[in-house]
Design a protein around this motif. Structure first.
Motif, PDB file in Angstrom:
ATOM      1  N   VAL A 105     -11.376 -13.454  -3.688  1.00  0.00           N
ATOM      2  CA  VAL A 105     -10.922 -12.140  -3.211  1.00  0.00           C
ATOM      3  C   VAL A 105      -9.758 -11.584  -2.560  1.00  0.00           C
ATOM      4  O   VAL A 105      -9.078 -10.624  -2.832  1.00  0.00           O
ATOM      5  N   ARG A 106      -9.271 -12.717  -1.987  1.00  0.00           N
ATOM      6  CA  ARG A 106      -7.708 -12.570  -1.358  1.00  0.00           C
ATOM      7  C   ARG A 106      -6.654 -12.504  -2.446  1.00  0.00           C
ATOM      8  O   ARG A 106      -6.028 -11.660  -2.448  1.00  0.00           O
ATOM      9  N   GLU A 107      -6.821 -13.073  -3.325  1.00  0.00           N
ATOM     10  CA  GLU A 107      -6.044 -13.329  -4.618  1.00  0.00           C
ATOM     11  C   GLU A 107      -6.044 -12.089  -5.406  1.00  0.00           C
ATOM     12  O   GLU A 107      -4.996 -10.988  -5.732  1.00  0.00           O
ATOM     13  N   ILE A 108      -7.234 -11.196  -5.778  1.00  0.00           N
ATOM     14  CA  ILE A 108      -7.793 -10.059  -6.069  1.00  0.00           C
ATOM     15  C   ILE A 108      -7.042  -8.959  -5.467  1.00  0.00           C
ATOM     16  O   ILE A 108      -6.297  -8.204  -5.805  1.00  0.00           O
ATOM     17  N   VAL A 109      -7.062  -9.082  -3.888  1.00  0.00           N
ATOM     18  CA  VAL A 109      -6.392  -7.872  -3.220  1.00  0.00           C
ATOM     19  C   VAL A 109      -5.038  -8.257  -3.196  1.00  0.00           C
ATOM     20  O   VAL A 109      -4.181  -7.126  -3.222  1.00  0.00           O
ATOM     21  N   ARG A 110      -4.346  -9.254  -3.498  1.00  0.00           N
ATOM     22  CA  ARG A 110      -2.949  -9.330  -3.314  1.00  0.00           C
ATOM     23  C   ARG A 110      -2.407  -8.667  -4.637  1.00  0.00           C
ATOM     24  O   ARG A 110      -1.487  -7.907  -4.776  1.00  0.00           O
ATOM     25  N   ARG A 111      -3.257  -9.059  -5.769  1.00  0.00           N
ATOM     26  CA  ARG A 111      -2.605  -8.590  -6.988  1.00  0.00           C
ATOM     27  C   ARG A 111      -2.815  -6.867  -7.227  1.00  0.00           C
ATOM     28  O   ARG A 111      -2.064  -6.090  -7.685  1.00  0.00           O
ATOM     29  N   LEU A 112      -3.990  -6.483  -6.590  1.00  0.00           N
ATOM     30  CA  LEU A 112      -4.259  -5.054  -6.509  1.00  0.00           C
ATOM     31  C   LEU A 112      -2.999  -4.337  -5.809  1.00  0.00           C
ATOM     32  O   LEU A 112      -2.684  -3.216  -5.799  1.00  0.00           O
ATOM     33  N   ASN A 113      -2.864  -4.944  -4.523  1.00  0.00           N
ATOM     34  CA  ASN A 113      -1.978  -4.282  -3.583  1.00  0.00           C
ATOM     35  C   ASN A 113      -0.572  -4.089  -4.319  1.00  0.00           C
ATOM     36  O   ASN A 113       0.214  -3.073  -4.267  1.00  0.00           O
ATOM     37  N   ALA A 114      -0.213  -5.371  -5.195  1.00  0.00           N
ATOM     38  CA  ALA A 114       1.006  -5.275  -5.782  1.00  0.00           C
ATOM     39  C   ALA A 114       1.044  -4.166  -6.857  1.00  0.00           C
ATOM     40  O   ALA A 114       2.032  -3.535  -7.096  1.00  0.00           O
ATOM     41  N   ALA A 115      -0.048  -4.005  -7.545  1.00  0.00           N
ATOM     42  CA  ALA A 115      -0.158  -3.020  -8.649  1.00  0.00           C
ATOM     43  C   ALA A 115      -0.457  -1.687  -8.042  1.00  0.00           C
ATOM     44  O   ALA A 115       0.310  -0.635  -8.713  1.00  0.00           O
ATOM     45  N   LEU A 116      -1.113  -1.271  -7.217  1.00  0.00           N
ATOM     46  CA  LEU A 116      -1.450  -0.066  -6.806  1.00  0.00           C
ATOM     47  C   LEU A 116      -1.016   0.353  -5.465  1.00  0.00           C
ATOM     48  O   LEU A 116      -1.029   1.727  -5.317  1.00  0.00           O
ATOM     49  N   GLY A 117      -0.737  -0.494  -4.756  1.00  0.00           N
ATOM     50  CA  GLY A 117      -0.337  -0.208  -3.289  1.00  0.00           C
ATOM     51  C   GLY A 117      -1.575  -0.298  -2.376  1.00  0.00           C
ATOM     52  O   GLY A 117      -2.660  -0.112  -2.778  1.00  0.00           O
ATOM     53  N   ALA A 118      -1.081  -0.963  -0.926  1.00  0.00           N
ATOM     54  CA  ALA A 118      -2.343  -1.171  -0.151  1.00  0.00           C
ATOM     55  C   ALA A 118      -3.059   0.017   0.276  1.00  0.00           C
ATOM     56  O   ALA A 118      -4.532  -0.068   0.392  1.00  0.00           O
ATOM     57  N   THR A 119      -2.500   1.361   0.065  1.00  0.00           N
ATOM     58  CA  THR A 119      -3.396   2.422   0.966  1.00  0.00           C
ATOM     59  C   THR A 119      -4.342   2.607  -0.540  1.00  0.00           C
ATOM     60  O   THR A 119      -5.568   3.053  -0.087  1.00  0.00           O
ATOM     61  N   LEU A 120      -4.033   2.691  -1.602  1.00  0.00           N
ATOM     62  CA  LEU A 120      -5.092   2.966  -2.499  1.00  0.00           C
ATOM     63  C   LEU A 120      -6.112   1.981  -2.805  1.00  0.00           C
ATOM     64  O   LEU A 120      -7.386   2.183  -2.844  1.00  0.00           O
ATOM     65  N   VAL A 121      -5.551   0.538  -2.501  1.00  0.00           N
ATOM     66  CA  VAL A 121      -6.667  -0.540  -2.636  1.00  0.00           C
ATOM     67  C   VAL A 121      -7.558  -0.305  -1.390  1.00  0.00           C
ATOM     68  O   VAL A 121      -8.971  -0.513  -1.556  1.00  0.00           O
ATOM     69  N   ALA A 122      -7.414   0.193  -0.164  1.00  0.00           N
ATOM     70  CA  ALA A 122      -8.059   0.324   1.051  1.00  0.00           C
ATOM     71  C   ALA A 122      -8.864   1.286   0.671  1.00  0.00           C
ATOM     72  O   ALA A 122     -10.137   1.232   0.917  1.00  0.00           O
ATOM     73  N   ALA A 123      -8.511   2.342   0.054  1.00  0.00           N
ATOM     74  CA  ALA A 123      -9.355   3.717  -0.175  1.00  0.00           C
ATOM     75  C   ALA A 123     -10.410   3.159  -1.405  1.00  0.00           C
ATOM     76  O   ALA A 123     -11.400   3.516  -1.007  1.00  0.00           O
ATOM     77  N   LEU A 124      -9.937   2.681  -2.376  1.00  0.00           N
ATOM     78  CA  LEU A 124     -11.228   2.371  -3.402  1.00  0.00           C
ATOM     79  C   LEU A 124     -12.159   1.229  -2.820  1.00  0.00           C
ATOM     80  O   LEU A 124     -13.375   1.293  -3.346  1.00  0.00           O
ATOM     81  N   ALA A 125     -11.704   0.424  -1.894  1.00  0.00           N
ATOM     82  CA  ALA A 125     -12.743  -0.505  -1.325  1.00  0.00           C
ATOM     83  C   ALA A 125     -13.681   0.267  -0.291  1.00  0.00           C
ATOM     84  O   ALA A 125     -14.570  -0.344   0.105  1.00  0.00           O
ATOM     85  N   GLY A 126     -13.150   1.313   0.179  1.00  0.00           N
ATOM     86  CA  GLY A 126     -13.936   2.221   1.088  1.00  0.00           C
ATOM     87  C   GLY A 126     -13.649   2.084   2.307  1.00  0.00           C
ATOM     88  O   GLY A 126     -14.436   2.448   3.598  1.00  0.00           O
ATOM     89  N   SER A 127     -12.436   1.582   2.615  1.00  0.00           N
ATOM     90  CA  SER A 127     -11.956   1.583   4.075  1.00  0.00           C
ATOM     91  C   SER A 127     -11.105   2.795   4.604  1.00  0.00           C
ATOM     92  O   SER A 127     -10.513   3.390   3.660  1.00  0.00           O
ATOM     93  N   LYS A 128     -11.339   3.093   5.882  1.00  0.00           N
ATOM     94  CA  LYS A 128     -10.425   4.189   6.375  1.00  0.00           C
ATOM     95  C   LYS A 128      -9.189   3.711   6.892  1.00  0.00           C
ATOM     96  O   LYS A 128      -8.353   4.438   7.152  1.00  0.00           O
ATOM     97  N   ASP A 129      -9.030   2.432   7.148  1.00  0.00           N
ATOM     98  CA  ASP A 129      -7.869   1.828   7.482  1.00  0.00           C
ATOM     99  C   ASP A 129      -6.839   1.428   6.364  1.00  0.00           C
ATOM    100  O   ASP A 129      -7.067   0.505   5.587  1.00  0.00           O
ATOM    101  N   ARG A 130      -5.830   2.105   6.175  1.00  0.00           N
ATOM    102  CA  ARG A 130      -5.080   1.964   5.126  1.00  0.00           C
ATOM    103  C   ARG A 130      -4.275   0.530   4.921  1.00  0.00           C
ATOM    104  O   ARG A 130      -3.566   0.255   4.151  1.00  0.00           O
ATOM    105  N   LYS A 131      -4.349  -0.135   6.167  1.00  0.00           N
ATOM    106  CA  LYS A 131      -3.648  -1.196   6.162  1.00  0.00           C
ATOM    107  C   LYS A 131      -4.569  -2.489   6.079  1.00  0.00           C
ATOM    108  O   LYS A 131      -4.006  -3.459   5.880  1.00  0.00           O
ATOM    109  N   THR A 132      -5.614  -2.343   6.073  1.00  0.00           N
ATOM    110  CA  THR A 132      -6.660  -3.184   5.909  1.00  0.00           C
ATOM    111  C   THR A 132      -6.585  -4.129   4.947  1.00  0.00           C
ATOM    112  O   THR A 132      -6.928  -5.388   4.745  1.00  0.00           O
ATOM    113  N   SER A 133      -6.149  -3.658   3.638  1.00  0.00           N
ATOM    114  CA  SER A 133      -6.018  -4.546   2.506  1.00  0.00           C
ATOM    115  C   SER A 133      -4.981  -5.441   2.571  1.00  0.00           C
ATOM    116  O   SER A 133      -4.892  -6.506   1.969  1.00  0.00           O
TER     117      SER A 133
END
Length: 127
Positions: A19-47
Motif C-alpha cells: 500500500v505504501r508504494e501504491i500511495v507513492r505512485r498515486l501521489n506522483a500521478a494525481l497529487g496528495a490532495t486527490l489521493v487523500a480525497a479518493l481514499a476518504g480522508s479529510k486531511d489532505r496531507k495524510t497520503s
C-alpha cells in the motif's frame, strides 16, 4: 486485447505492490490532495504520511479504495497517457452521473468506476 484482459493485468500488477508504494505512485500521478480525497480522508496531507516507511497505515476501507484507484490509473494511463488519465480522474464523467471518478471511488462505487474506465479505454464500452 480485451478490456477484461487489460483490467485483469492491471489488477495483478496492483496486487503485487504494498500500500505504501501504491500511495507513492498515486501521489506522483494525481497529487496528495486527490489521493487523500479518493481514499476518504479529510486531511489532505495524510497520503504523504501513508507513503512514508514508518508512517501510519491507512484503514482497510482506504486501502481498498487506493488499490482500486491504482488499478484504474494503470488501465486509463496506459491506454490514454498520464495527462488524460489525470483529467479523467478529476473531471465530470457521464458514466458516473457527471460525478468525478475521485468522488465515485470515495463513495465505493467501484463497479461504476471500472465501467467508466473501460468506456474510456474501449471507446464507449460499458460492462
Amino acid at each position: 486485447m480485451s478490456i477484461e484482459t487489460i483490467a485483469g493485468a492491471a489488477h495483478a500488477r496492483t496486487a503485487r505492490l504494498g500500500v505504501r508504494e501504491i500511495v507513492r505512485r498515486l501521489n506522483a500521478a494525481l497529487g496528495a490532495t486527490l489521493v487523500a480525497a479518493l481514499a476518504g480522508s479529510k486531511d489532505r496531507k495524510t497520503s504523504y504520511k501513508w507513503a512514508q516507511q514508518n508512517g501510519p497505515t491507512p484503514n482497510a476501507a482506504a486501502v481498498k479504495r487506493l488499490q482500486f484507484a491504482y488499478t484504474q490509473w494503470i488501465v486509463v494511463s496506459e491506454a490514454e497517457g498520464e495527462h488524460v488519465a489525470r483529467m479523467w480522474f478529476i473531471g465530470a464523467n457521464p458514466w458516473l452521473g457527471h460525478d468525478s471518478p475521485v468522488d465515485a471511488v470515495r463513495e465505493d462505487r467501484f463497479r461504476e468506476v471500472a465501467a467508466a474506465a473501460a468506456a474510456m479505454v474501449d471507446d464507449g464500452f460499458i460492462g
